[in-house]
Every structure is written in C-alpha cells, then in structure tokens.
Write a protein that holds these residues in place. Structure first.
Motif, short mmCIF file in Angstrom:
data_model
loop_
_atom_site.label_atom_id
_atom_site.label_comp_id
_atom_site.label_asym_id
_atom_site.label_seq_id
_atom_site.Cartn_x
_atom_site.Cartn_y
_atom_site.Cartn_z
N ASP A 102 -11.75 -15.47 58.44
CA ASP A 102 -10.93 -14.90 57.37
C ASP A 102 -11.44 -15.44 56.04
OD1 ASP A 102 -8.95 -13.94 55.70
OD2 ASP A 102 -7.29 -14.62 56.95
N ARG A 103 -11.61 -14.53 55.08
CA ARG A 103 -12.02 -14.96 53.75
C ARG A 103 -10.99 -15.92 53.17
NH1 ARG A 103 -12.25 -11.18 48.41
NH2 ARG A 103 -13.76 -12.38 47.20
N ALA A 104 -9.73 -15.69 53.50
CA ALA A 104 -8.67 -16.60 53.07
C ALA A 104 -8.56 -17.70 54.12
CB ALA A 104 -7.36 -15.85 52.92
N ARG A 105 -9.29 -18.75 53.89
CA ARG A 105 -9.57 -19.83 54.82
C ARG A 105 -8.74 -21.03 54.45
NH1 ARG A 105 -13.15 -24.27 55.27
NH2 ARG A 105 -14.85 -24.01 56.75
N GLY A 106 -8.00 -21.59 55.40
CA GLY A 106 -7.24 -22.78 55.06
C GLY A 106 -6.31 -23.21 56.16
N PHE A 107 -5.72 -24.36 55.98
CA PHE A 107 -4.74 -24.88 56.93
C PHE A 107 -3.42 -24.14 56.74
CE2 PHE A 107 -7.68 -28.34 57.49
CZ PHE A 107 -7.40 -28.85 58.74
N LYS A 108 -2.88 -23.67 57.85
CA LYS A 108 -1.55 -23.09 57.86
C LYS A 108 -0.51 -24.18 58.04
CE LYS A 108 -2.46 -18.87 60.41
NZ LYS A 108 -2.17 -18.12 61.64
N PHE A 112 -5.75 -25.07 61.30
CA PHE A 112 -6.89 -24.39 60.70
C PHE A 112 -7.67 -23.70 61.80
CE2 PHE A 112 -11.28 -23.91 59.59
CZ PHE A 112 -11.22 -23.39 58.30
N ARG A 113 -7.95 -22.43 61.61
CA ARG A 113 -8.77 -21.69 62.58
C ARG A 113 -10.04 -21.18 61.90
NH1 ARG A 113 -5.77 -20.28 67.12
NH2 ARG A 113 -3.52 -20.02 66.89
N ALA A 114 -11.16 -21.38 62.55
CA ALA A 114 -12.42 -20.84 62.05
C ALA A 114 -12.53 -19.40 62.52
CB ALA A 114 -13.59 -21.67 62.55
N ASP A 115 -11.74 -18.54 61.90
CA ASP A 115 -11.65 -17.16 62.38
C ASP A 115 -12.36 -16.17 61.45
OD1 ASP A 115 -9.99 -17.23 60.22
OD2 ASP A 115 -8.16 -16.73 61.29
N PHE A 131 2.16 -20.20 56.22
CA PHE A 131 1.38 -20.03 55.00
C PHE A 131 0.13 -20.91 55.07
CE2 PHE A 131 5.15 -18.08 53.32
CZ PHE A 131 4.71 -17.30 52.26
N LYS A 132 -0.99 -20.31 54.77
CA LYS A 132 -2.24 -21.06 54.65
C LYS A 132 -2.37 -21.60 53.23
CE LYS A 132 -5.25 -18.17 57.43
NZ LYS A 132 -6.43 -17.29 57.42
N THR A 133 -2.86 -22.82 53.13
CA THR A 133 -3.29 -23.33 51.83
C THR A 133 -4.78 -23.04 51.70
OG1 THR A 133 -1.60 -25.04 51.87
CG2 THR A 133 -3.47 -25.38 50.39
N VAL A 134 -5.09 -21.99 50.98
CA VAL A 134 -6.49 -21.57 50.83
C VAL A 134 -7.07 -22.24 49.59
CG1 VAL A 134 -8.03 -19.61 50.50
CG2 VAL A 134 -5.97 -19.37 51.93
#
Lengths: 383, 383, 383, 383
Positions: free
Chosen positions: A295-301, A290-293, D300-303
């Motif tokens: 991105d509106r599409a926020r989540g764990f990769k 997870f990066r606090a970058d 893939f991010k899980t958003v």
C-alpha cells in the motif's frame, strides 16, 4: 409472563456443572482471581464450569476472614492445608508469595485438584522444574498464570504469527517498565530474597520471557546483567539482556522497577519479514500492526482489539468499548475451565507448568550470565 | 484458624444493608448495569448498600428468562409493571429503549422506588421535562445514566476545573464518533423514530452535551444541523453544531454513526486561560493535560488516570493497571447507592433527571436550528 | 528609498568573514552538507562565518560535475587530493564512504584545514584512533558528524541533564531501527565490508552509542551480539547489546536495518531518579518528558521543541512550525563555524574525533563480545 | 579530472532559464518565501526556472536593507512600486500585510508579472473578488499562497480522494488551533482591523476553509459565530461554524488563537464511506489513514509521508527523514514555476486567486451568520 430466575449455573433444560475453588492468597492476586471467578459465572455465558468459591486461605486471620466475606467464599482458613484436604475443592488457585508456590501447589495436585499457580512458578529453575515434574505426574490440569497471554491483543498477535502473517521473525524487543520500586521505605515480600527469589527479574522479567516464548518461540541464549540500585535491597531492581532465539531471531529483554513515569508498561515489538507488531500494556486494548502489503499509504495501524471476531470479545461489549487489565484473568481462568471440562490441553494457548519452568530457565540464565559475564546457552530439562 | 465466610453483604460485627433491584432491559444496557450491580458487592468494599438482584423485565420471554439465570435475578417478568409493584424492589433501573423511559420510570418513582434511567431521558425535551417533574415530585433519588461522568479521567477533569486550574474556559470541542451506522441492512430500535426519538443526536450527541454541561456549564445557544445519509433511515445519522455557553466559552458539538474507523470515540478538548484538557473514550484511562506553568518543557501530558488518589481508583488495581468501559457503571451506581444511603444529592457529580432534561433541551434546539436555519437560544424550564 | 543589496556575507558596516569549503562526496551526505552550507549563509543570521563553496570531489566525473553545478561549488574534481592542496579551502568536509575517511581527513588536517568527517569516524577503533591522533596533532578543529546531537530535542535533553533535572540516571535504552536492508538485490558500498567496515553497527549503532555517551556518559561494558540475516551479505544486519555505563546506569543498545515499518526510528529513553525522557527521530521535533514533581496529573509530556528559548530555534519559525531532518546539519556546521571563528572547543556539545574514536571502541567491543560470548569491558586510549 | 562548477542555473549543455523575483515583505512570510526561492535552485533539481532574487520591498529601511543582504536580493526598496516597474522582475511575490495585498498585486499583474499573494487574498470577499477579477484579466499566472496544499500529507490525501479511495465523503471536521493570542500586551498588524481585516478568521480559518475546499469541495452553507475574548482587541480571537458542502458532506470549522498548548495545530479529519483520513500540522509528515478493507486488524495507520513515491519526496531525503514546515513553500513555488514555464494551470493542485476569493466568501459568510444568527448559503461570483 413471570417466573423464577435460576441461580447462576443453571440454564434452561439443565444445570451447568460447578467446580469448587480453593484460593490461596487474598491480596493483589487474590483479588484479581476472585473477581475473575465471579465474573466468569455471568459474563462468559454459558460458562464452561461455574466456579463455586469454597474456601480462601491466608496468613492474617482478620484479612482472610474479611476477604471471604468480600468475595463470597463459603469458608476461610489460615492454614492452606485445609484447602488441600477439602473434598469440595476441585481447583486450587495459588496466589501466594513465591516462596509458597511449590509446596501447596504440589500438595493440591497430589490430592487430585487441578491447579493454577501465579508466576514465577518457582523461585529458581530447579524449584520450578520440581513443581512441574511432580504436578505433571499427577495428571491434573496445570496453568502457570502468565495472564498476559490472555490480553486480546497478545492473543491476536499469536494468531497472526501462527497464520504466517509475519513471515520470518527477526527481532523481539521486550521490556516491562514500572516505577514503584524507587522508595527505600517501602517493604513487601517482593523485596525479600527468600520469599520472592528475585526482584524485577521474576516479577516482571518472567512476563516478558513468557510472552517472547509465546510469540517467538524458545530462547537459545542470553547475555545479561542484573542490577540493584537501592542500598540494602535484597533483590534486583532491574535486568537487561541481549538474547537469541532458537528460530533465529535476536533481540533485547529488559525489566525494571525504576523507570520513572512508566506504571505498567510491558512493551514489546516484533519485526518479521512480512509484518511487524507492537504492544504496550498501558494501552492493552491496542495492537500496532505494520504489513508490507505494498500500500502506498504505508504505516503502523493502531488496532483497537475489540471487534466481534477478536479473541474473547464475545464476552464483552460492542467494538471500541474497551476492557481493563482485570479482564485478562477472566479469559485465563475461562480457558482453564474449558480445558478441565473438555480434558483438553492447556498449552499452547495457556502457559503450563512446563512453560513456567522454561521461563525460569531463562531467568536463571540471566543471573548466571550476570555472574560469569558470559553468554549463556539455554538447555531445558524434560520429564 | 478457619471459619465460615459470610455471604456478601455481611461484614464483621454487622450487616451491610441491602437494596432490591428491579431491572428493565436485558440487552446492552441490561448487561452493563447487571455487571455493575454484581461487582459493586465486592469490588467497592464495603459497598454503600448491597444490590440484591430481585427481578428483571423484558419483552422476550426466553431472553429475559435467560438473563435472569445469567445475571442472577431471583425473578423475571415480561411485564414491567411487576417491577413497579414489587415490594422487594427499592431501586428501579430503566435500561429499556427510549420509548419505554417515561412511563415505567414515572410509575416506579410514584411507587416510591429510587430510579435510574438510561439516557436520553426522554425522546424530546417535553417528554424529558415531564419525567423530571413527576419523578422529582415523589422525592426519590433519580439519576440519568450519563455514565461518562464516571470515567475517572472525566471526573478528574471536573475536579481540576472546580479547583480553578483551567482559569477562564474559552473553548469546548466535543464529538462522539462511531461507525456502525453505515449498514443499510441493520435493524434495531435505535433506527426507529418512534422508539428512539432521534438517532446519533440522542444516542451519542446527548453524551457530548452532558459532558459539556458537566465540565463547562450550561449552553446558551446552538447553530446546528441534522443529517440523515442513508436512504430510508428514519433517524439522523449525524448532527453538527456551533455553540455558545453561558459562561462565555464557544465551541463545536458533533455526533455521528458514520465516522469510519472510529468505534467509540467520544473526544473532547477544553481550552482555558491557564490549562487545556483533552480526552478520547477509546483511551478512557488517559487524560491529556496542558498547564501554562512556565516550564521550558511545555506540552500536553498523557496522564494515566490510575493513581491511588484518582477518582474511584481505590476500588481497583495498582497504578497503570487500566480499567474498562464497563467499570464506569460501577462508579455510577456506587455513587447513587451512596446518595440513597446518605440521603445526599445526586448532583452535581451525578446527572439528575434535571440534567437529563437540560440535555434534551439542547438536543431539541439543534433540531429546531436545523429546521429554522437560525441560532437557537436555550431556555430551561424549572419545576 | 532604494539601494543595492549586498551579496550574502556582507552586512551593514562590514563584511562577515568567509571560509572556503571543500566537500568530499556528492551523494546522500554531500547533499545534506551542501544544503547546510547554503542555508547557514542566510538562515543563521548573522552567520559566524560565511561558507564559500569552493570545490567538490567525487569518483564519478559526470555526477560530481552535476553536483558542483547544482549546489554551486566553484570547482569540481575526481581527485580528493585537489581539495587538500587547494589554498582557498579552509574547511574540509568528508562525506565519502567509510573507507575514504582516514586518508583524506588526515591529509586535509595536516594541510592545515579544519575538518568534518562523517560517522563512523573509522571502520575500526584502531583506524579511528589513528585519525584522531594524527588530526589532533595538527591543532585544527575536528568534528565527527554525529548530527543527532544537533536535533533540538536531543540538545534540550542534554541541557536538562546538565542542569540536574533527571537526578541519578538509571537506564538508557536506545535503538536505531530502519527497514531498507531487506532487499537482496540492493547493492551499495554500505553492504561491502571493505568500504563500510560494518553494517547496521557503524551506520546506525554508532549513532545510538554517541547519543548515549552525549546524554548518559561513557560506556563501561557491553554484552552483545552481531547478526547477519541475508545470505551473502558481507556486513551485519543487526546488533543487540546489554550495556553498563561508568556512571552506574544500565540498559540496552540495538541497531537494525530489518525492522519492518520503522523507517528512521532512532528511539531512546532515559530514566532518572527525578525525571525520564524519551525520543523518536521519526518525530524529531518532540521530546517526551516525565517529571516526578508531585503533580496529581502525572504523565509524560509531549514537548514540541520549537519554542523561542529552545536550542537553535531562533534560526527558524514561530513555535509549532516544525523543522526537518536536514536542519540538524545546519545546527551542526553552525556550531563548528562558531568554534572556528572563536577558537573554541567543539566538545562537549559537538562530537570531536575523540568522540568518534570512543564510539568506535564501543562498536568494536560489541563485535568482540559477539565472538567471545563474554562481557567486554571498555578501555579507552588517550593521546 | 577537475573542472569549473557552473553557477546554479546552468546545467551541462545548456542553461536553465531564470526568472526575476520581486518580494514584498521581509518578515515572517518574506523569510519563508526567500528561503524557498533559494532552496528551489538546488534542492528541486533541475528546477523548472531558477529564481533570481532581484529586489525586496518593505516599509522599514534598515530592516529591508538587512533582508536584502541576508537573503541575497540584488536591490531593496521602501517603495513597492519600484518592484512593479522593474523590468528584471518576472514574478511578484506579495508577503505583506493583508491591507497591502490588493493594490500591489493588481499593479504587478497589470505590469505583466506573474503573482503570488499570501492568504487571505483580500480582507473581504469583495476585495478578494476585485483582486481576482483584475489579475485574471491580465492573463498572468496567479497563486494564492495556501501553502498547506503543499504539505505532502495533504497532497497525498487529495490524490487518494481523487482516486476514489474514500468513496462518498460524509464528514469534514477541521480546526486551526494556536495559542499565542492570549497576550494583551502583544501588538502586531494582525490585531489591527484595518490592516488584517479579521483575526483568527482570515489568518487561520482561511487555511481550514481552503483545505476543506481542496479535499472535499465547495461549501454550501455555514452556521457560525465569531468571538473576541480579549478586551480592546479589534479582531476576532476565534470562529466556530457548522457547515455543509455541495457534495453532501457536513462538518465543523474552527479557528482560534486561544487554544492553550496548541502551537500550530491545523487538524482535520475526513470520513468517507470507504476510508477516513486525519491530519495534524504539528506532525505534518504524518497522515492517518483508515481503510474499510476487511482486514481483521482494523485501525488507523500512521503513514509517514516520506516514501520515494510520495508527493515531492524526490527533492528530499531517504524515507523517514522528515521535512519541516518551511519546505511547504519550496513545493508551492516549485509548482508555480512549473506552471509558468509550461504555461499550465495553477489549479486544481495550487490555489488560484479564484480559490482565494472563494475562501473569502466562506469567511464572510461566517461573519454574516454571526451577525444574523442565520445559516448562510454560499453563492460565488464568476468573472
């Protein structure tokens, strides 16, 4: 055009140097290490040094003879001293039970051989310190086989942390969950206090402790407990601890052989001020990032750690063609062979005997905390 | 006690028979197969036959020489005919480009060697049929290297289906998604129509088709389409099809090299009247299993296919210590060696050249359906 | 045929009894509870009692007036005493900040109203004990709003445990991870020591503690630590603890507002001798279930807790049509209304004020353990 | 300060306009829509228009009377014509069986009422076209209730696509999997050809088709098949199709009521040249997002689509506090009320009757393709 194919170890225009290997132990770790020695010769091309399987030692004559035939050791012996005195052996690999770590490893190093020793280094911090001190005095290369540093995902995590991508680290929560311990009829040296030293603590907990140190840094304190569930069992089934790190992070550490349904789940998560990472050994090819970058599409990769620019991937296959648990030993021993060839430091990417000792200090502190009920501060001896 | 360790291939009281291997191809598949030959000798203990790496052939002299040194072949050659005429070779392994499948494979079989050939067997159904017919006539063992039958999870799926645990199968949805194709600058024989025959269809789609046949049975019809996205590319980037099976199931088939983010995602799901199964090659150690068993806690299980009683697991590690993609070739060639040793049938657990041919019929039908716009019924030639 | 549709609360042949609701708080919890009161009237059909929204209280006049209009309260007030003295109110719902839990809740109960109070019950064990003692003395129904007992997956877990499906419980590992705390500019009563009492501990940790008690039983001891990362913050950002339970289980407890990437991740796992369960609030419709049932296909099931025979599912939709976090309040208040109607016990399925008090004892023990460095044994006061 | 709380629909300084609702149907869709009307009044604050539940119609007198009481409709009727002629009704909502879509919807629109109609709009493309044509002629607002456009994750996907974040779209693979159909004893209008028109095709497949159109654009061709597994069933159990889109993408479409273990799995994946997206309705709060952004940590991010800046999230809770399937109707009807209030276009974010008609053309083409065996090109009628 046709020609003669050189035996492994030779390349066009010259020969790769060989190193003679003496292996102590033919069971689980003996198999894992022998496989690595054999694969290094052709998968990590060109190998830093070509492992030559000289001799293997073990207590059971029939089993050790069979292992020699199976893995291709030139000789076998039921007396590990024969490895120590063997002039053809340049690398001594100790995959025996914990009670056999100290004496043979020290003897091999004092005989001038580089040494690998399975974890936990010793059964206690004292024993581990002694191994470290005496081996370090010889000047040989030493590696404590915390092979999980050599999972590509864990190495990638370390590289991200080194690059500052996580920012300030706040949390580490790590646990190693297995479930094979819930069988009263099972007997193995791992259940005997004298041979193993401890149960889940040294077997599994030490891995968590080493990965925590590798990724977050040294422990400052532990508040822990040790628990044996099965009647008559000499060693612990599980340990639990709340911990603090010198760098300011806080978290939990856990190891158990009674987590039904978890077969080999070394799981950890790290939360930093810029990114978080998570990992599970049962999906060892994956790293959660997870990066606090912003991105509106926020989540764990879910990162499949199998790209050409990922650690050690050049040895293997195209991206997405995953590797197995056994490959971690290929990476680990490859690293050691490079260090031997180049006279380079095993640390910080590999665990030295100092790392083995420090992990033992943390494990001992958990045991002390269990007994005293107190938060135990860590102090580390130096040479 | 000490002793002499026998070279691999010898066991106490007698020697395991050897089989000489001639390998065509030193690149991706050459590496994967060579690794398997070497590991079989000590990981699958005792091996059915010990592979002796006799000779390797390839077009580039420097590369093939290097491969011989690396993998330990005794000889190398730039002329595959040398393998065919080599009396020390008992098993011919064809890992060359698709255009080199037919002639060398047939020649080797007609020279009395057992043969493995990479998939797709031929570039068309006609070519595949010809290979099958001529090789079958020689009586040698033949295996089309659909290695995904040798993923433990896929074999477990087959065993469950054979045991009736799925009931009547209603659906198969399979897709093989990769994403490396989206690079106009990339050049490989896989993009050349004459060498490859097709693109994603034969490279990826054939795997889906074979697994569908392995798990569900023969195809009855396909309504499909073939698509090339990148300008100037000679072969297809993707195929799509709605399909019916002789047994009554219906479903979809897809293959693409342009599914961004999917690196090696051969995914399938089967729905039966009693159970459903699902799989993803990027997590090849796992099988998803749903059983209609009336449990109030109803759901898909994530089965880590790594138990002692799971397919081929005895070769490897304790449960939960996962294996990699490369190991599928160990299982595959082990199976072939057993069949050679025991004069047993390669089918149904391994894919024969008939299976290679039948998969080609399905692929051809998708191409025809693309051109005619019609649903194409499958018919299969026999010998 | 046509007819007059009765207003909600009337059924053919008679009227469902109403209960007047007085709500303290219009923000996060005020919204969540008000939504539940409104939905109970028509989604849980027939409702045990029909909530009649009588009055809402809050400090900000404009905001509370707006809330009354929005949620349909007949009246509003800036003085919560008006709720206590309102004869139309039979149920007092306290969704105010923690510092406003004790006095209004006690006053309402002593005025004969049934009471719900948000968690944590009080800011300390002492305050919580006082609330419990004084409210219990009145004989009204009291519920501490640990709404996560009312997630269907958590209730299903409890039912499985009650039925003995887990066997002996060995481990509980629970953590509540959020990440909104890492903003130095943020100000809320939740960061003020006097209003909140504590930070992540009471806000998040209390939920973990209550769920642990609900599923595993009472705590025996905690070895914990409390950590504030952000300079100037009055309350803790995170807590960590190693814990033991009276029933013999051991585990870890964690709560943090600084786990970057985790938005509302209340995660727990329980390992028993017959089965294991795991849960994550971010996927609150799912329960992970592992059973040691001897199935060769062994693994954790992902159970979508949405079947007709799953807890509260009759209120909602067909299976697989998942519900949201807000619905937990519908279940919770429905349960309370049933208990009021039937004069039944709120416990053990709902949390009473005794449960609120006991959770506070555990939270206090973590704070004490942080200060003393010692393992703190739990003792609980009775009335 | 205290005061009188206005009834919902009033705000300080003025009243929000009301709109009278007439509901046809009291079962699954009647419940879902009624819940939405009630929640809009207080959760979407301030609502664009306040729904006033005027009357509900249904065939069974007792059931419709009960529904009126339950959901709070002022009146009920067994004759839908009463809704059409009711001057208090400004919005007619058709949640009846498919055979009752055309006549009442057209009649209501011709009586000047805005109309919502459940999907599929008609039982065939012809019927759907007729509904569209006649309703469009009246000038009222019309919405075909493809509620899955109103899942926040799907709307976020659309916004990303609109912003060009996916680049050129190559693939759409969509499937709607349920498993309740495998019960020969079950009877519902959904299994009757005259009432339903089709089975999985119109019930589930139409959703996939509409989402594909919403996200990728119009269909160009379909090669499909339709299958009924259960003896005696009048409608299809499953459909399969390979499809092409006008924009150049290719893919597959599937719908089935026989995918054991899948309860409500509307799953889709889109692969573009810059990004890929994937979705599963059973985890409707999540969107999988892959971006080709050059990050070494690729995956893939899980958003969790629950951030303050995500679609409709302002109505609900803090991030991570997920919503349920029922909330999609709140978003859908909110959108329609906004369009009515502002005299704005329902399209493209909502599905109009033209969208309902176009989806029907695709469904009809699948049926034709099943019969002819040919790839069917799509053509669309205009007004």
């Amino acid at each position: 055009m046709s020609g003669i194919g050189a035996a492994p170890g030779e390349v066009a225009g010259g020969e790769i140097e060989q190193i003679g290997v003496g292996m102590l132990g033919y069971a689980f770790m003996g198999k894992a290490h022998s496989n690595a020695f054999r694969k290094i010769a052709y998968m990590t091309w060109p190998p830093p040094l070509v492992p030559k399987l000289v001799s293997i030692a073990g207590r059971n004559e029939e089993a050790v003879q069979n292992a020699a035939e199976r893995y291709g050791y030139e000789r076998w012996t039921t007396d590990w001293h024969a490895l120590v005195s063997d002039p053809e052996i340049g690398l001594f690999d100790n995959g025996g039970p914990n009670s056999l770590h100290a004496e043979p490893t020290i003897a091999a190093a004092e005989a001038g051989k580089h040494v690998i020793c399975e974890k936990p280094l010793g059964r206690t911090a004292d024993e581990s310190y002694d191994i470290w001190k005496r081996v370090a005095a010889t000047g040989v290369k030493h590696l404590c086989a915390f092979n999980y540093r050599f999972v590509p995902a864990n190495r990638l995590a370390r590289e991200m942390i080194d690059a500052g991508e996580l920012g300030e680290i706040r949390h580490f929560r790590g646990r190693y969950l297995q479930d094979w311990g819930d069988d009263p009829s099972l007997d193995t040296w791992r259940f005997h206090a004298d041979e193993a030293g401890s149960g889940a603590l040294g077997d599994l907990g030490a891995h968590v402790v080493d990965l925590a140190r590798y990724l977050v840094g040294d422990f400052e304190s532990v508040s822990g407990l040790v628990k044996t569930f099965l009647p008559g069992r000499e060693v612990d089934d599980a340990i639990e601890a709340a911990v603090t790190f010198s760098g300011g992070a806080v978290g939990t550490i856990e190891a158990t052989r009674l987590a039904l349904g978890r077969r080999n789940a070394l799981q950890w998560e790290i939360n930093g001020s810029k990114a978080s990472l998570a990992f599970d050994m049962e999906r060892l090819n994956e790293l959660q990032v997870f990066r606090a970058d912003g991105d509106r599409a926020r989540g764990f990769k879910t990162v499949l750690v199998s790209e050409a620019d990922h650690p050690w991937w050049g040895f293997w296959w195209p991206p997405g063609h995953i590797i197995g648990w056994g490959e971690t030993f290929v990476h680990e021993i490859y690293h050691l062979l490079e260090c031997i060839r180049d006279d380079a430091d095993v640390a910080p990417m590999g665990a030295t005997f100092e790392d083995g000792y420090r992990a033992a200090e943390v494990c001992d502190a958990i045991v002390r905390s269990n007994e005293t009920g107190a938060r135990e501060q860590l102090t580390y001896r130096s040479l």
